[in-house]
Design a protein around this motif. Structure first.
Motif, PDB file in Angstrom:
ATOM      1  N   CYS A 480       1.281  -1.049  -0.449  1.00  0.00           N
ATOM      2  CA  CYS A 480       0.001  -0.102   0.182  1.00  0.00           C
ATOM      3  C   CYS A 480       0.963   1.123   0.024  1.00  0.00           C
ATOM      4  N   ASP A 481       0.205   2.053  -0.660  1.00  0.00           N
ATOM      5  CA  ASP A 481       1.419   3.468  -1.012  1.00  0.00           C
ATOM      6  C   ASP A 481       1.971   3.996   0.419  1.00  0.00           C
ATOM      7  N   TYR A 482       0.849   4.022   1.268  1.00  0.00           N
ATOM      8  CA  TYR A 482       1.665   4.480   2.498  1.00  0.00           C
ATOM      9  C   TYR A 482       1.880   3.898   3.829  1.00  0.00           C
ATOM     10  N   ALA A 483       2.512   1.996   2.497  1.00  0.00           N
ATOM     11  CA  ALA A 483       3.278   1.578   4.024  1.00  0.00           C
ATOM     12  C   ALA A 483       4.987   1.530   4.391  1.00  0.00           C
ATOM     13  N   THR A 484       5.384   1.047   5.366  1.00  0.00           N
ATOM     14  CA  THR A 484       6.542   1.550   5.644  1.00  0.00           C
ATOM     15  C   THR A 484       7.208   0.443   4.733  1.00  0.00           C
ATOM     16  N   ILE A 485       8.311   0.221   4.723  1.00  0.00           N
ATOM     17  CA  ILE A 485       8.800  -0.899   3.344  1.00  0.00           C
ATOM     18  C   ILE A 485      10.200  -1.183   4.132  1.00  0.00           C
ATOM     19  N   LYS A 486      10.646  -2.463   4.325  1.00  0.00           N
ATOM     20  CA  LYS A 486      12.080  -2.611   4.727  1.00  0.00           C
ATOM     21  C   LYS A 486      12.059  -4.273   4.325  1.00  0.00           C
ATOM     22  N   ASP A 487      12.245  -4.237   3.140  1.00  0.00           N
ATOM     23  CA  ASP A 487      12.698  -5.032   2.465  1.00  0.00           C
ATOM     24  C   ASP A 487      13.831  -5.337   1.762  1.00  0.00           C
ATOM     25  N   VAL A 488      14.361  -6.975   2.434  1.00  0.00           N
ATOM     26  CA  VAL A 488      16.689  -6.909   1.705  1.00  0.00           C
ATOM     27  C   VAL A 488      15.997  -7.063   1.176  1.00  0.00           C
ATOM     28  N   LEU A 489      16.571  -7.245  -0.469  1.00  0.00           N
ATOM     29  CA  LEU A 489      16.404  -7.380  -1.665  1.00  0.00           C
ATOM     30  C   LEU A 489      18.102  -8.379  -1.759  1.00  0.00           C
ATOM     31  N   THR A 490      18.384  -9.048  -2.431  1.00  0.00           N
ATOM     32  CA  THR A 490      19.761  -9.958  -2.106  1.00  0.00           C
ATOM     33  C   THR A 490      20.198 -11.144  -3.451  1.00  0.00           C
ATOM     34  N   ALA A 491      20.556 -10.206  -3.873  1.00  0.00           N
ATOM     35  CA  ALA A 491      21.743 -10.833  -5.164  1.00  0.00           C
ATOM     36  C   ALA A 491      21.876 -11.715  -5.729  1.00  0.00           C
ATOM     37  N   SER A 492      21.875 -12.804  -6.671  1.00  0.00           N
ATOM     38  CA  SER A 492      21.382 -13.973  -7.081  1.00  0.00           C
ATOM     39  C   SER A 492      23.771 -14.397  -6.706  1.00  0.00           C
ATOM     40  N   ILE A 493      24.284 -13.801  -6.910  1.00  0.00           N
ATOM     41  CA  ILE A 493      25.668 -14.035  -6.766  1.00  0.00           C
ATOM     42  C   ILE A 493      26.331 -13.018  -5.996  1.00  0.00           C
ATOM     43  N   ASP A 512      24.588  -3.846   2.024  1.00  0.00           N
ATOM     44  CA  ASP A 512      25.373  -4.738   2.479  1.00  0.00           C
ATOM     45  C   ASP A 512      26.501  -5.734   1.417  1.00  0.00           C
ATOM     46  N   ALA A 513      26.980  -5.547   0.688  1.00  0.00           N
ATOM     47  CA  ALA A 513      26.982  -6.670  -0.698  1.00  0.00           C
ATOM     48  C   ALA A 513      26.406  -6.646  -1.613  1.00  0.00           C
ATOM     49  N   SER A 514      25.833  -7.987  -1.258  1.00  0.00           N
ATOM     50  CA  SER A 514      24.920  -8.116  -2.374  1.00  0.00           C
ATOM     51  C   SER A 514      23.605  -8.396  -1.986  1.00  0.00           C
ATOM     52  N   LYS A 515      23.626  -7.412  -0.397  1.00  0.00           N
ATOM     53  CA  LYS A 515      22.353  -7.593   0.210  1.00  0.00           C
ATOM     54  C   LYS A 515      21.943  -5.932  -0.273  1.00  0.00           C
ATOM     55  N   TYR A 516      20.825  -5.772  -0.274  1.00  0.00           N
ATOM     56  CA  TYR A 516      20.813  -4.610  -0.329  1.00  0.00           C
ATOM     57  C   TYR A 516      18.905  -4.152   0.677  1.00  0.00           C
ATOM     58  N   THR A 517      19.074  -3.300   1.884  1.00  0.00           N
ATOM     59  CA  THR A 517      17.393  -2.651   2.537  1.00  0.00           C
ATOM     60  C   THR A 517      16.408  -1.549   2.001  1.00  0.00           C
ATOM     61  N   ALA A 518      15.911  -2.572   1.069  1.00  0.00           N
ATOM     62  CA  ALA A 518      15.151  -1.174   0.460  1.00  0.00           C
ATOM     63  C   ALA A 518      13.891  -0.522   1.316  1.00  0.00           C
ATOM     64  N   VAL A 519      13.946   0.692   1.724  1.00  0.00           N
ATOM     65  CA  VAL A 519      12.774   1.425   2.444  1.00  0.00           C
ATOM     66  C   VAL A 519      11.810   2.631   1.979  1.00  0.00           C
ATOM     67  N   TYR A 524      14.770  -1.822  -8.899  1.00  0.00           N
ATOM     68  CA  TYR A 524      16.043  -1.514  -7.986  1.00  0.00           C
ATOM     69  C   TYR A 524      16.962  -2.618  -9.108  1.00  0.00           C
ATOM     70  N   LYS A 525      18.099  -2.367  -9.161  1.00  0.00           N
ATOM     71  CA  LYS A 525      19.381  -2.858  -9.800  1.00  0.00           C
ATOM     72  C   LYS A 525      20.132  -3.166  -9.249  1.00  0.00           C
ATOM     73  N   VAL A 526      21.333  -4.166  -9.553  1.00  0.00           N
ATOM     74  CA  VAL A 526      22.615  -4.663  -8.759  1.00  0.00           C
ATOM     75  C   VAL A 526      23.478  -5.160 -10.109  1.00  0.00           C
ATOM     76  N   LYS A 527      24.853  -4.324  -9.995  1.00  0.00           N
ATOM     77  CA  LYS A 527      25.699  -5.090 -11.063  1.00  0.00           C
ATOM     78  C   LYS A 527      26.875  -5.519  -9.939  1.00  0.00           C
ATOM     79  N   TYR A 528      28.137  -6.336  -9.942  1.00  0.00           N
ATOM     80  CA  TYR A 528      28.999  -6.311  -9.341  1.00  0.00           C
ATOM     81  C   TYR A 528      30.291  -7.071  -9.626  1.00  0.00           C
ATOM     82  N   GLN A 529      31.162  -6.778  -9.950  1.00  0.00           N
ATOM     83  CA  GLN A 529      33.319  -6.622 -10.407  1.00  0.00           C
ATOM     84  C   GLN A 529      33.669  -7.686  -9.767  1.00  0.00           C
ATOM     85  N   ASP A 530      34.225  -8.629 -10.285  1.00  0.00           N
ATOM     86  CA  ASP A 530      34.317  -9.800 -10.547  1.00  0.00           C
ATOM     87  C   ASP A 530      35.842  -9.728  -9.582  1.00  0.00           C
ATOM     88  N   ALA A 531      36.043 -10.537  -9.537  1.00  0.00           N
ATOM     89  CA  ALA A 531      37.673 -10.896  -9.829  1.00  0.00           C
ATOM     90  C   ALA A 531      39.499 -10.229 -10.738  1.00  0.00           C
TER      91      ALA A 531
END
Length: 813
Positions: A480-493, A512-519, A524-531
């Motif tokens: 709901c558009d008035y809700a308080t959000i606190k979702d933990v998003l997790t990347a597959s890598i 926090d690295a491969s995790k992101y707490t959305a409020v 949301y998008k994510v990318k990473y840098q490999d070795a």
């Protein structure tokens, strides 16, 4: 083989449409009628000449599309360059299917490849016999037809046998001017059809002699020899173009240039002039210091004089040669602008005159060489390219040159030789081969030009693109558009060196690295840098979307917004609220201020008796989202006034309400009742209206004003149980004793109004007379008796109805 030669003979002697029935043509001996099967409607076994490079469509006629069709073939090669009858088989029948060049129509029509299909490559004449086999589905009969196509190259003067070209047989003696006999011989020709013309002849009128030894020849004596071009040609066989027979035409022409030794440039002129260099456009250098990248050309100042003279250019090639240590080799021909290859300029060069055509060996025209003919190349070190050898997809690396102070003029190119930059470094974003050259101000050629370095190259490869991540969530994708959000998003890598989260949300969460707490809501998008330091593509967008809350409801009030708590009958006053906007599928929450008062599927709130502001919010059953509260409606319930000291006093036949006043209140009318019956009187004094015992009650209205609205609320009720005095009988005279005036109260004014009032003294004399006119509401009348003296009197009332009343009256002043 004999049958095939016979077919050729028949073809040339009689007609091109010769027919030979093969032994395996079973359709013509079968008891079953033969279908009309052929190849191009040619007679079976026919032989046709096909010119070189002509293509011939071969089509099976009479085979059904449902019948299996098989093509096979065999090849023959001619022994003679001009006699196609002298043939030999070089391949037996092949039962493997023949694969033509083009399938033209539905698997039944084919086209041969290039007219000349020879194998090996030096074959000049070829015969191909095509064999068609058609098997009938309906009758199982097998029909076989064949046709032979002879493909000839005999329109080109290029016989196969060795020593068959025209050549000099006697070169002559330039010292004596004799011995210039010239002999020509070529391979055997068909019907001695070889002709030639001399340089001064108008046409091909000279025939060759037949040697009897397998070649044609001619010998010319001293007087017959001419300087110039001899030309040779022959007439080739007739051929069939697929429709009709075409007469033979002439072959291409072979030329032989004849130049006697006394006509050689060297012999006539004794040329000894030296050759020169042209370096970057500057000519006349007999020796030079040159850069490896310089444009260096060989130059001869008598070039136009000789090369542009057709006497020499038609008969001689001007060949540039270089000494490579084991002898001179050819490096260029017939040009005065010959470029010496970069990096290969050192050495000794010369220009030779070489006779053209087949005269090689007979003439020795000589060569020209400079007296001092050498080049000294300047050596410039190859640059060293510094930088990584791998680049990330969508990334970049920097290549640079290990530079010294004298280097300048950098040029970077890629493997397509496209210019990329001129600085000492280059930013590279993709795999490939990258090259660089430069100039060195300390290293110059004889012209003073700085020399360019050799090309240095570096091959850059690309790392593999990291796997694109995806995103999962601990929560939901919609709120709901008035809700308080606190979702933990997790990347597959996981386990990568660096992460980058991006979002369209207004509020920033925590990564926090491969995790992101959305409020907040957003994409949301994510990318990473490999070795390897390479960044992946961004993930597909993970969207946390708002669900619009239901529309804000509107409500209405039924009843008055300003009420007394109780009405005049003592009943509790109430109002009702109702939804006026569109109903939803869900629940309705009513509020009094911040307190919940009703939550149900009912959109009305009834029996409201409490003051305050009422609002409504609605919750959608499907989404669970709640609207904003409606605009509030305020109701006020005024407490009915209370007069704690109020009372009722009895005065004969009247009751008087007391202590119903309050200076702070806007008091109004009194409300009297006898039992349950309301009385019309609105004053404090209530006339007794009955001679029997009754319960009287009284209350009083008070006016209240709020926000411009005025209401009147009834106070507490005071009751009085009335019991009549038996001696009065409905009439009372008071005060008694009186001083100067008396009042007469009657219960029933309808009887006593208009009655005669007489006062008598104790001896019976009339001392006062009047008429009773009682107040309708109080039943009271006043009489002035101040003229009477002290004493005892008799008061009489005589009504017109016949009723009468008498009492004793005492005057005491």
């Amino acid at each position: 083989m004999n049958n095939f030669i016979k077919l050729f003979s028949t073809f040339l002697i009689t007609t091109i449409f010769s027919v030979s029935v093969l032994a395996n043509d079973v359709a013509e001996t079968s008891a079953i009628p033969a279908p009309a099967v052929s190849i191009n409607n040619y007679p079976n076994g026919a032989v046709y000449f096909i010119r070189n490079n002509d293509k011939t469509v071969i089509t099976p006629i009479g085979c059904s599309n449902t019948d299996p069709i098989t093509w096979t073939y065999r090849k023959f090669e001619s022994n003679s360059p001009v006699d196609p009858f002298d043939i030999k088989p070089d391949r037996n029948w092949s039962e493997a299917p023949f694969t033509p060049e083009t399938n033209v129509v539905g698997g039944t029509t084919y086209q041969t490849t290039l007219g000349y299909q020879g194998t090996p490559v030096d074959s000049k004449f070829q015969s191909v016999e095509y064999k068609l086999t058609c098997t009938s589905v309906a009758t199982s009969a097998v029909v076989t037809k064949s046709v032979t196509l002879v493909t000839s190259l005999n329109d080109q003067f290029n016989p196969k046998q060795a020593n068959s070209q025209p050549i000099y047989r006697n070169c002559g003696n330039p010292a004596t001017g004799t011995g210039y006999g010239i002999s020509f011989e070529v391979g055997r020709t068909f019907n001695n059809a070889l002709t030639f013309k001399k340089p001064n002849d108008a046409g091909f009128s000279n025939s060759m002699n037949t040697s009897g030894a397998g070649y044609s020849y001619i010998e010319l004596g001293d007087g017959d020899v001419q300087d110039g071009k001899y030309s040779f040609r022959y007439q080739f066989h007739k051929y069939f173009d697929g429709t009709s027979e075409v007469d033979g035409t002439f072959s291409t022409t072979l030329d032989l240039y004849v130049q006697r030794k006394t006509g050689s440039p060297v012999a006539n002129y004794g040329i000894t002039q030296g050759l020169l260099f042209n370096v970057n456009g500057t000519t006349g250098l007999g020796a030079a210091t040159v850069c490896l990248a310089d444009q260096v050309k060989l130059y001869w100042n008598r070039w136009d004089e000789f090369y542009n003279n057709t006497e020499y250019s038609n008969n001689y090639d001007f060949v540039w040669k270089k000494d490579i240590g084991v002898g001179y080799v050819e490096i260029g021909k017939n040009t005065n602008n010959f470029n010496i290859a970069n990096g290969d300029i050192s050495g000794t060069y010369r220009l030779e005159f070489v006779a053209k055509g087949n005269s090689a060996g007979c003439l020795n025209p000589g060569y020209i060489q400079s007296s001092y003919f050498a080049l000294a190349p300047v050596t410039v070190p190859t640059p060293s390219i510094v930088g990584q050898s791998q680049v990330c997809p969508d990334g970049s690396i920097v290549l640079s040159v290990d530079k010294t102070s004298s280097m300048f003029g950098f040029t970077w190119t890629n493997d397509s030789n496209t210019s990329l930059g001129t600085s000492e470094s280059l930013t590279v974003t993709s795999a490939g081969k990258y090259s660089v050259t430069f100039k060195d101000s300390n290293l110059k050629n004889s012209l003073g030009d700085a020399c360019a370095s050799p090309v240095a190259s570096k091959t850059i490869t690309s790392f593999d693109k990291p796997v694109q991540p995806s995103i999962t969530s601990s929560g939901k994708t919609e709120y709901c558009d008035y809700a308080t959000i606190k979702d933990v998003l997790t990347a597959s890598i996981t386990g990568q060196s660096a992460w980058m989260w991006s979002s369209t949300a207004t509020k920033t969460g925590s990564a926090d690295a491969s995790k992101y707490t959305a409020v907040d809501f957003g994409s949301y998008k994510v990318k990473y840098q490999d070795a390897n330091g390479c960044w992946s593509n961004e993930s597909n967008a993970f969207v946390i979307a708002p669900i619009a809350r239901p529309a804000t409801p509107t409500i209405k009030l039924t009843g008055n917004a300003y009420n007394c708590e109780k009405d005049a009958a003592g009943n509790i006053n109430t109002v009702k609220f109702d939804l006026t906007s569109a109903a939803i599928s869900g629940t309705y929450q009513w509020y009094l201020g911040a307190a919940s008062v009703q939550n149900s599927a009912v959109s009305s709130l009834s029996n409201v008796a409490t003051s305050g502001t009422y609002t409504l919010e609605q919750t959608d059953a499907k989404t669970g989202c709640t609207s904003l509260k409606s605009a509030g409606i305020t109701v006020n319930f005024q407490k009915n006034p209370t007069f704690a000291n109020a009372s009722i006093a009895k005065m004969a036949y009247t009751l008087t309400a007391s202590n119903f006043e309050d200076n702070t209140l806007a008091v109004k009318d009194y409300v009297w009742k006898v039992g349950a019956a309301a009385q019309a009187n609105t004053t404090a004094i209530q006339k007794v209206t009955t001679t029997s015992s009754s319960e009287y009650s009284v209350a009083r209205y008070v006016a209240y004003t709020l926000n411009g609205s005025t209401i009147q609320c009834l106070s507490n009720t005071i009751k009085y149980s009335y019991v009549p005095d038996p001696e009065f009988s409905g009439i009372i005279v008071y005060p008694n004793p009186a001083t100067s005036a008396v009042k007469i109260d009657v219960v029933d004014t309808s009887i006593w109004n208009g009655a005669a009032v007489n006062v008598y003294d104790m001896v019976g004399r009339l001392v006062y007379s009047s008429t009773l006119t009682a107040n309708a509401s109080t039943g009271s009348s006043s009489f002035d008796l101040k003229a009477l003296g002290n004493g005892i009197y008799i008061l009489n009332l005589n009504a017109t109805s016949g009723n009468s009343f008498q009492t004793k009256l005492v005057i005491n002043k």
